[in-house]
Write an enzyme that holds these catalytic residues in place. Structure first.
Site, PDB file in Angstrom:
ATOM      1  N   ARG A   1       0.836  -1.197   0.000  1.00 29.55           N
ATOM      2  CA  ARG A   1       0.000   0.000   0.000  1.00 29.55           C
ATOM      3  C   ARG A   1       0.877   1.255   0.000  1.00 29.55           C
ATOM      4  NH1 ARG A   1      -3.667  -1.545   5.123  1.00 29.55           N
ATOM      5  NH2 ARG A   1      -1.645  -2.456   5.706  1.00 29.55           N
TER       6      ARG A   1
ATOM      7  N   TYR B   1      -1.297   4.692  10.542  1.00 25.91           N
ATOM      8  CA  TYR B   1      -1.675   3.733  11.575  1.00 25.91           C
ATOM      9  C   TYR B   1      -0.507   3.561  12.538  1.00 25.91           C
ATOM     10  CZ  TYR B   1      -5.799   2.158   8.955  1.00 25.91           C
ATOM     11  OH  TYR B   1      -7.013   2.100   8.317  1.00 25.91           O
TER      12      TYR B   1
ATOM     13  N   ILE C   1      -4.380  -8.950  15.595  1.00 30.10           N
ATOM     14  CA  ILE C   1      -2.950  -9.073  15.891  1.00 30.10           C
ATOM     15  C   ILE C   1      -2.252  -7.710  15.936  1.00 30.10           C
ATOM     16  CG2 ILE C   1      -2.244  -9.415  13.480  1.00 30.10           C
ATOM     17  CD1 ILE C   1      -0.863 -11.228  16.630  1.00 30.10           C
ATOM     18  N   ASP C   2      -2.753  -6.712  15.186  1.00 34.90           N
ATOM     19  CA  ASP C   2      -2.174  -5.372  15.269  1.00 34.90           C
ATOM     20  C   ASP C   2      -2.262  -4.799  16.675  1.00 34.90           C
ATOM     21  OD1 ASP C   2      -1.084  -4.760  12.809  1.00 34.90           O
ATOM     22  OD2 ASP C   2      -2.972  -4.060  11.956  1.00 34.90           O
TER      23      ASP C   2
ATOM     24  N   LYS D   1       1.129 -14.708  17.686  1.00 35.06           N
ATOM     25  CA  LYS D   1       2.324 -13.890  17.499  1.00 35.06           C
ATOM     26  C   LYS D   1       2.304 -13.412  16.057  1.00 35.06           C
ATOM     27  CE  LYS D   1       5.242 -17.912  16.450  1.00 35.06           C
ATOM     28  NZ  LYS D   1       6.443 -18.694  16.824  1.00 35.06           N
TER      29      LYS D   1
ATOM     30  N   LYS E   1       1.412   2.059   7.307  1.00 36.98           N
ATOM     31  CA  LYS E   1       1.737   1.267   8.488  1.00 36.98           C
ATOM     32  C   LYS E   1       2.598   2.053   9.465  1.00 36.98           C
ATOM     33  CE  LYS E   1       0.701  -2.184   9.448  1.00 36.98           C
ATOM     34  NZ  LYS E   1      -0.502  -2.485  10.271  1.00 36.98           N
TER      35      LYS E   1
ATOM     36  N   VAL F   1      -1.082 -12.655  10.303  1.00 38.34           N
ATOM     37  CA  VAL F   1      -0.397 -11.631   9.508  1.00 38.34           C
ATOM     38  C   VAL F   1      -0.865 -10.246   9.961  1.00 38.34           C
ATOM     39  CG1 VAL F   1      -0.075 -10.686   7.191  1.00 38.34           C
ATOM     40  CG2 VAL F   1      -0.063 -13.166   7.554  1.00 38.34           C
ATOM     41  N   ALA F   2       0.106  -9.396  10.290  1.00 34.04           N
ATOM     42  CA  ALA F   2      -0.220  -8.107  10.909  1.00 34.04           C
ATOM     43  C   ALA F   2      -0.648  -7.035   9.906  1.00 34.04           C
ATOM     44  CB  ALA F   2       0.968  -7.615  11.727  1.00 34.04           C
ATOM     45  N   ASN F   3      -0.438  -7.259   8.638  1.00 38.24           N
ATOM     46  CA  ASN F   3      -0.897  -6.281   7.638  1.00 38.24           C
ATOM     47  C   ASN F   3      -1.632  -7.004   6.511  1.00 38.24           C
ATOM     48  OD1 ASN F   3       1.614  -7.409   6.802  1.00 38.24           O
ATOM     49  ND2 ASN F   3       1.959  -5.725   5.377  1.00 38.24           N
TER      50      ASN F   3
ATOM     51  N   GLU G   1      -6.233   4.878  13.544  1.00 40.04           N
ATOM     52  CA  GLU G   1      -7.162   3.944  14.180  1.00 40.04           C
ATOM     53  C   GLU G   1      -7.888   4.505  15.394  1.00 40.04           C
ATOM     54  OE1 GLU G   1      -3.212   3.174  16.285  1.00 40.04           O
ATOM     55  OE2 GLU G   1      -3.859   3.574  14.223  1.00 40.04           O
TER      56      GLU G   1
END
Length: 371
Positions: A15, A94, A269-270, A279, A75, A298-300, A118
């Site tokens: 992104r 974010y 997870i974020d 994790k 991010k 997956v964090a993104n 956020e």
């Protein structure tokens, strides 16, 4: 104002903070926009498309961080980016600070003014700058879970929709907010046996009315969560406490009651994750196995569908970016208390209550920061 948009450097993050169209809007308002070369390639926006809109293409991120008054990203800043931030500079992106003490410490030390997408609130409630990515992540959670359920990826070998004569897979979605609602749309659409859990009876009534017989609802008491998780082929963690770390709703002990090869997808997870065994993972290595249960964390997640995600994100972030650039962040926040809720760090102080509480910082009120 000179506004900079560097290329994202987090793993598999395609992104970009500003589309060419968004950059053009800022230019039309009289601002100077600097875009790092190749920053938009992940959405099919090449350097010339930015130049055509009046933006300036810059060779390195170092120049952007050194010369721009506001940095617009997607991010949270990585360590090398945090090191480039400076006092008085505005960071608009974010952040998800509550579960990330290292990032918070770095931003505090930088002296920068850090505005988190956020935690910006909406005039009709909700978190409008988080909503489009929650919609994307909710829908992707079912795609990701369905793939992880395939035997070749370590799963049970279950097709979520089933086939005639064979029962569909069972999907349990914990949280009936934006993420959960969108996950349920995908799950029910595939024909999976879908259960949506929440603690708020109003939420349960809303999703129950919408889905009718296509999905069922269940109150998210601990006993009900334990029972539902044990029966599930796929569990989606879709809880959110704005600005704070996510509560741990599925314990390690619960994993022992699940079917071997079942899948957990943690969309929270974020914010630290809502499963005890979660994790953060990456698109390069998205899953791991604990107690025979496949974890996808997956964090993104929205970065994998970068073009859809970027345009959806810019639709909601650009209006605030324009106000900050036109008026300066202090006046913009004085006039808009909803934007003011996005202020998380300013001049070496934490300004968001949940972050200060979670990480043990003395709180500087947003009102005092603006004053």
């Amino acid at each position: 104002m000179r506004i900079g948009c560097p290329r994202e450097i987090k793993n598999r993050e395609y992104r970009v903070g500003l589309t060419p169209e968004s950059a053009g809007e800022l230019v039309m308002h009289g601002h100077e926009v600097w875009i790092e070369t190749c920053a938009g390639e992940g959405i099919g926006a090449f350097d010339d498309s930015y130049r055509e809109r009046g933006a300036r293409v810059i060779d390195t991120a170092e120049e952007i961080f050194a010369e721009c008054e506001m940095i617009v990203k997607v991010k949270e800043p990585q360590a090398e980016e945090i090191a480039r931030l400076r006092e008085g500079q505005v960071l608009y992106t974010y952040l998800h600070l509550a579960p990330d003490p290292k990032q918070t410490e770095g931003l505090v030390k930088s002296g920068a003014t850090c505005i988190a997408y956020e935690t910006v609130t909406g005039r009709r409630g909700g978190l409008p700058l988080l909503t489009p990515m929650s919609q994307v992540a909710g829908r992707m959670s079912i795609q990701a879970g369905a793939t992880a359920l395939e035997k070749a990826h370590g799963g049970r070998g279950v097709l979520l929709g089933g086939v005639p004569g064979v029962m569909p897979g069972k999907v349990v979605i914990i949280g009936g907010g934006v993420v959960g609602f969108n996950a349920a749309q995908m799950s029910a659409g595939l024909g999976a046996d879908t259960v949506i859990m929440d603690l708020d009876p109003t939420v349960l009534e809303k999703v129950g009315t919408h889905f009718e017989a296509r999905a069922s609802t269940r109150f998210a008491s601990r006993a009900n969560v334990e029972e539902s998780v044990a029966e599930a082929d796929l569990v989606v963690g879709a809880v959110l406490v704005p600005g704070a770390a996510a509560p741990k709703l599925v314990s390690r002990d619960m994993l022992k009651t699940m079917k071997p090869g079942a899948v957990l997808v943690d969309v929270a997870i974020d914010q630290g994750g809502c499963f005890e065994t979660s994790k953060a993972t990456t698109h390069d290595d998205p899953t791991y196995v604990i107690d025979d249960i496949v974890h996808y964390c997956v964090a993104n997640m929205p970065g994998a569908v970068s073009r859809t995600s970027t345009y959806a994100l810019n639709n909601v972030t650009l209006p605030h970016a324009l106000r900050i650039a036109d008026l300066g962040w202090k006046q913009a926040m004085s006039l808009d208390p909803h934007l003011a809720q996005g202020l998380n760090v300013h001049a070496g102080r934490v300004t968001y209550p949940a972050v200060a509480r979670e990480l043990g910082y003395d709180l500087l009120s947003i009102e005092d920061a603006i004053a």
